[in-house]
Design a protein around this motif. Sequence first.
Motif, PDB file in Angstrom:
ATOM      1  N   LEU A   1     -83.360   3.736 -45.608  1.00  0.00           N
ATOM      2  CA  LEU A   1     -83.297   2.624 -44.664  1.00  0.00           C
ATOM      3  C   LEU A   1     -83.326   3.140 -43.227  1.00  0.00           C
ATOM      4  N   SER A   2     -83.706   2.268 -42.304  1.00  0.00           N
ATOM      5  CA  SER A   2     -83.693   2.636 -40.886  1.00  0.00           C
ATOM      6  C   SER A   2     -82.257   2.588 -40.364  1.00  0.00           C
ATOM      7  N   GLY A   3     -82.053   3.134 -39.156  1.00  0.00           N
ATOM      8  CA  GLY A   3     -80.722   3.143 -38.561  1.00  0.00           C
ATOM      9  C   GLY A   3     -80.175   1.736 -38.367  1.00  0.00           C
ATOM     10  N   GLY A   4     -81.015   0.825 -37.884  1.00  0.00           N
ATOM     11  CA  GLY A   4     -80.582  -0.553 -37.666  1.00  0.00           C
ATOM     12  C   GLY A   4     -80.240  -1.256 -38.969  1.00  0.00           C
ATOM     13  N   GLU A   5     -81.025  -0.986 -40.022  1.00  0.00           N
ATOM     14  CA  GLU A   5     -80.759  -1.608 -41.323  1.00  0.00           C
ATOM     15  C   GLU A   5     -79.447  -1.099 -41.915  1.00  0.00           C
ATOM     16  N   ARG A   6     -79.229   0.205 -41.800  1.00  0.00           N
ATOM     17  CA  ARG A   6     -77.966   0.763 -42.299  1.00  0.00           C
ATOM     18  C   ARG A   6     -76.784   0.164 -41.545  1.00  0.00           C
TER      19      ARG A   6
ATOM     20  N   ASN B   1     -84.798  -6.134 -53.958  1.00  0.00           N
ATOM     21  CA  ASN B   1     -83.845  -6.926 -53.183  1.00  0.00           C
ATOM     22  C   ASN B   1     -82.489  -6.228 -53.077  1.00  0.00           C
ATOM     23  N   TYR B   2     -81.425  -6.922 -53.483  1.00  0.00           N
ATOM     24  CA  TYR B   2     -80.076  -6.365 -53.350  1.00  0.00           C
ATOM     25  C   TYR B   2     -79.811  -5.230 -54.339  1.00  0.00           C
ATOM     26  N   ASN B   3     -80.653  -5.072 -55.341  1.00  0.00           N
ATOM     27  CA  ASN B   3     -80.480  -3.985 -56.318  1.00  0.00           C
ATOM     28  C   ASN B   3     -81.275  -2.737 -55.935  1.00  0.00           C
ATOM     29  N   THR B   4     -81.801  -2.712 -54.708  1.00  0.00           N
ATOM     30  CA  THR B   4     -82.517  -1.531 -54.225  1.00  0.00           C
ATOM     31  C   THR B   4     -81.525  -0.411 -53.918  1.00  0.00           C
ATOM     32  N   LYS B   5     -81.799   0.787 -54.418  1.00  0.00           N
ATOM     33  CA  LYS B   5     -80.931   1.932 -54.115  1.00  0.00           C
ATOM     34  C   LYS B   5     -81.275   2.463 -52.726  1.00  0.00           C
ATOM     35  N   VAL B   6     -80.255   2.787 -51.970  1.00  0.00           N
ATOM     36  CA  VAL B   6     -80.461   3.159 -50.564  1.00  0.00           C
ATOM     37  C   VAL B   6     -80.723   4.648 -50.389  1.00  0.00           C
ATOM     38  N   GLY B   7     -80.527   5.466 -51.434  1.00  0.00           N
ATOM     39  CA  GLY B   7     -80.702   6.910 -51.306  1.00  0.00           C
ATOM     40  C   GLY B   7     -79.455   7.562 -50.729  1.00  0.00           C
ATOM     41  N   GLU B   8     -79.445   8.876 -50.722  1.00  0.00           N
ATOM     42  CA  GLU B   8     -78.280   9.608 -50.232  1.00  0.00           C
ATOM     43  C   GLU B   8     -78.057   9.330 -48.750  1.00  0.00           C
ATOM     44  N   ILE B   9     -76.836   8.874 -48.415  1.00  0.00           N
ATOM     45  CA  ILE B   9     -76.427   8.506 -47.053  1.00  0.00           C
ATOM     46  C   ILE B   9     -77.332   7.403 -46.491  1.00  0.00           C
TER      47      ILE B   9
ATOM     48  N   ILE C   1     -77.833  -1.662 -52.574  1.00  0.00           N
ATOM     49  CA  ILE C   1     -77.374  -2.366 -51.370  1.00  0.00           C
ATOM     50  C   ILE C   1     -76.222  -3.292 -51.729  1.00  0.00           C
ATOM     51  N   LEU C   2     -76.343  -3.956 -52.868  1.00  0.00           N
ATOM     52  CA  LEU C   2     -75.295  -4.884 -53.313  1.00  0.00           C
ATOM     53  C   LEU C   2     -73.945  -4.173 -53.416  1.00  0.00           C
ATOM     54  N   ASN C   3     -73.920  -3.037 -54.093  1.00  0.00           N
ATOM     55  CA  ASN C   3     -72.661  -2.323 -54.292  1.00  0.00           C
ATOM     56  C   ASN C   3     -72.119  -1.735 -52.994  1.00  0.00           C
ATOM     57  N   ASN C   4     -73.010  -1.363 -52.068  1.00  0.00           N
ATOM     58  CA  ASN C   4     -72.552  -0.875 -50.777  1.00  0.00           C
ATOM     59  C   ASN C   4     -71.874  -1.984 -49.976  1.00  0.00           C
TER      60      ASN C   4
ATOM     61  N   VAL D   1     -63.811  -1.110 -39.852  1.00  0.00           N
ATOM     62  CA  VAL D   1     -64.385  -0.147 -38.913  1.00  0.00           C
ATOM     63  C   VAL D   1     -65.901  -0.128 -39.062  1.00  0.00           C
ATOM     64  N   VAL D   2     -66.587  -0.166 -37.944  1.00  0.00           N
ATOM     65  CA  VAL D   2     -68.039   0.016 -37.922  1.00  0.00           C
ATOM     66  C   VAL D   2     -68.306   1.253 -37.066  1.00  0.00           C
ATOM     67  N   PHE D   3     -68.744   2.314 -37.730  1.00  0.00           N
ATOM     68  CA  PHE D   3     -68.954   3.586 -37.051  1.00  0.00           C
ATOM     69  C   PHE D   3     -70.349   3.670 -36.440  1.00  0.00           C
ATOM     70  N   GLN D   4     -70.487   4.556 -35.483  1.00  0.00           N
ATOM     71  CA  GLN D   4     -71.802   4.833 -34.914  1.00  0.00           C
ATOM     72  C   GLN D   4     -72.709   5.475 -35.974  1.00  0.00           C
ATOM     73  N   ASP D   5     -72.165   6.444 -36.709  1.00  0.00           N
ATOM     74  CA  ASP D   5     -72.912   7.093 -37.791  1.00  0.00           C
ATOM     75  C   ASP D   5     -72.523   6.432 -39.101  1.00  0.00           C
ATOM     76  N   VAL D   6     -73.416   5.605 -39.627  1.00  0.00           N
ATOM     77  CA  VAL D   6     -73.126   4.821 -40.830  1.00  0.00           C
ATOM     78  C   VAL D   6     -73.265   5.684 -42.071  1.00  0.00           C
ATOM     79  N   TYR D   7     -72.296   5.556 -42.976  1.00  0.00           N
ATOM     80  CA  TYR D   7     -72.388   6.256 -44.266  1.00  0.00           C
ATOM     81  C   TYR D   7     -72.557   5.213 -45.365  1.00  0.00           C
ATOM     82  N   LEU D   8     -73.707   5.273 -46.035  1.00  0.00           N
ATOM     83  CA  LEU D   8     -73.927   4.441 -47.215  1.00  0.00           C
ATOM     84  C   LEU D   8     -73.979   5.348 -48.430  1.00  0.00           C
ATOM     85  N   PHE D   9     -73.437   4.863 -49.541  1.00  0.00           N
ATOM     86  CA  PHE D   9     -73.409   5.659 -50.765  1.00  0.00           C
ATOM     87  C   PHE D   9     -74.729   5.527 -51.512  1.00  0.00           C
ATOM     88  N   ASP D  10     -75.061   6.530 -52.284  1.00  0.00           N
ATOM     89  CA  ASP D  10     -76.316   6.542 -53.042  1.00  0.00           C
ATOM     90  C   ASP D  10     -76.204   5.553 -54.196  1.00  0.00           C
ATOM     91  N   ASP D  11     -76.246   4.280 -53.835  1.00  0.00           N
ATOM     92  CA  ASP D  11     -76.074   3.185 -54.792  1.00  0.00           C
ATOM     93  C   ASP D  11     -76.935   2.021 -54.319  1.00  0.00           C
TER      94      ASP D  11
END
Length: 592
Positions: A481-486, A469-477, A434-437, A422-432
């Motif tokens: 990152l921008s909407g397109g990046e998320r 790089n891939y070990n960058t933390k994305v922050g809460e939700i 990028i790699l782990n997400n 599923v790819v939702f309109q409102d993306v939820y990323l965990f505070d972890d």
Amino acid sequence: MNASKKSSLIESYKMTMSIADKYAILLKKSFFYYIVAYIFQGLVFVLFFPFLSNIFLEKPNFINALVYLTIIIVFSLISFIFRWFASNFEYSKELIDISYNLRIKLGQKIKSMPLQNLYKYRTGELNSILSQNVDESVLHMGVVAGMFFEVTIVPIVIMIATFFINPFMALALIIALPLAIPIYRWSRTQTKWDKTQGVKAHAVLEADTIEYIQGLPILKALNQVGDNAKTLQDSINKLNIIQKKGVYGSTFPMIVMNTLIEFTFLLVLSLGSIWISRGELNAGELLALLIILNRLSEPLSLFLGLTSMFDLMEASFKNIKEILNIKDFKIHKPASYPQNFNINFKNVSFCYENNNKKTLNNLFLDIKQNSLTAIVGPSGSGKTTITKLIMRYADPQIGTIKIGGVDIKNIEHIKLMSYISVVFQDVYLFDDTILNNIKMGKPNASKEEILAASKASFCHEFISRLPNNYNTKVGEIGASLSGGERQRISIARAILKNSPIVILDEPTSALDTQSEIAVQKALDKLIKNKTVIVIAHKLSTISHADNIIVIENGKLKEKGNHQKLMGERGKYYSMVKAQQRVKEWNVKSEIK
């Protein structure tokens, strides 16, 4: 203040055993040790009668007094030893294990319960149950048990034993009991309301606090921070009112009980003085009686506060039990696995709980494997509900939903979800990171697989520019990152999962033109050779779909490809023309 149903001590005991679960036998053993300990402690106080009586005789009998003193010391040691064993549970790892197991059970239930039930709870309410309610239910268990047996067993033993020594003294000790019982019942009614409402108010306040913090940027923009944050302010005020009523409701009965105890003490002193003057009692026996009464007064005054702890445990555990009692989806027998990924709705009707209006009404759908099906229609027509039911968010009240000819009720839920990305309109990323997400799509994925998914979703380039790089933390939700990046990271996650069915909930509708182009390229990679269902609002993006389904008021209004539906000049035609007119108006506005 509304009266709440009082729980009996037997109900409180059953609740405690239910909380202890597999450790109930250890808790029962602790209870037994406490009972034995306080029986001996009660006997110690009873022995003060003969001990002091022998000392205060006209001719003191010190030998008998020494015998009684020896027995008092022995009984005191026995009481201490049993209390030591009883309190081991209170400070043992088992008590922590009960909390741990209870939280594990809640976590498993939250993962397995139907989403329809899960969405009834706000995040803060669930957080309050998992943290505060579990602690309130468990951590006081040992302390409360010890205090309860002390304030009940010791007085009972003293009163029974005193009857055999001097019935008049026993009557003096129990003279306050008939008055204490209604005070207890009155107090329990007040504390029951206080604790039940207090637990609810705390949960609401925690939920409103989380919502307030998460929405603070919007509230600042609307100038609704501070005192103007009405919802949070109302929650704070409500808890304040409940706590004030609770303080009054618990304090006033306590004052009355303490007054009753003082009255009993003065009454016994007066009666004892009369008995001494008549020669029916000596000074030593009266002294013993007053010592015992003084010893009993403190536990009796604490008893009301102790029962409020039962009410707090019960109110907290009630919230826990509500979650644990939610029934998981039943997997019908035999468990089956689809041989293909056609999706069929047959006569499906569905309405949400507490809503009699049908969201879907006698719906028939056929979605072919490896096809692109777009679902369009007005807001509230049932588009998202269709995708939710495919994921078994809830079961329809009428009809069946099949994948590959197999009723989804016969597919284990974990297996069912393995078939769907599923790819939702409102993306939820965990505070972890990028790699782990991204790895959440396939936790055991290799670096090569992750890199390939990242490149396919067109997010490798911007990830490579980030400091870590891939070990960058994305922050809460994913706030950094921008909407397109998320969105592209969520697509990378879906590509990595590589499920045969893909559901797209208008993933590009909130993006700018540049981001939309990048995301659309990523989606083209994701949906290749998949059964794809897309909820569409921008009709221009689905003109190439194999099948377009038009939903209105929960019913199938039209179906066919773009050319067919445009030729019919029905609902779809009207929607396309309406969007074209809006686009023309926007263009004219920009020219002006």
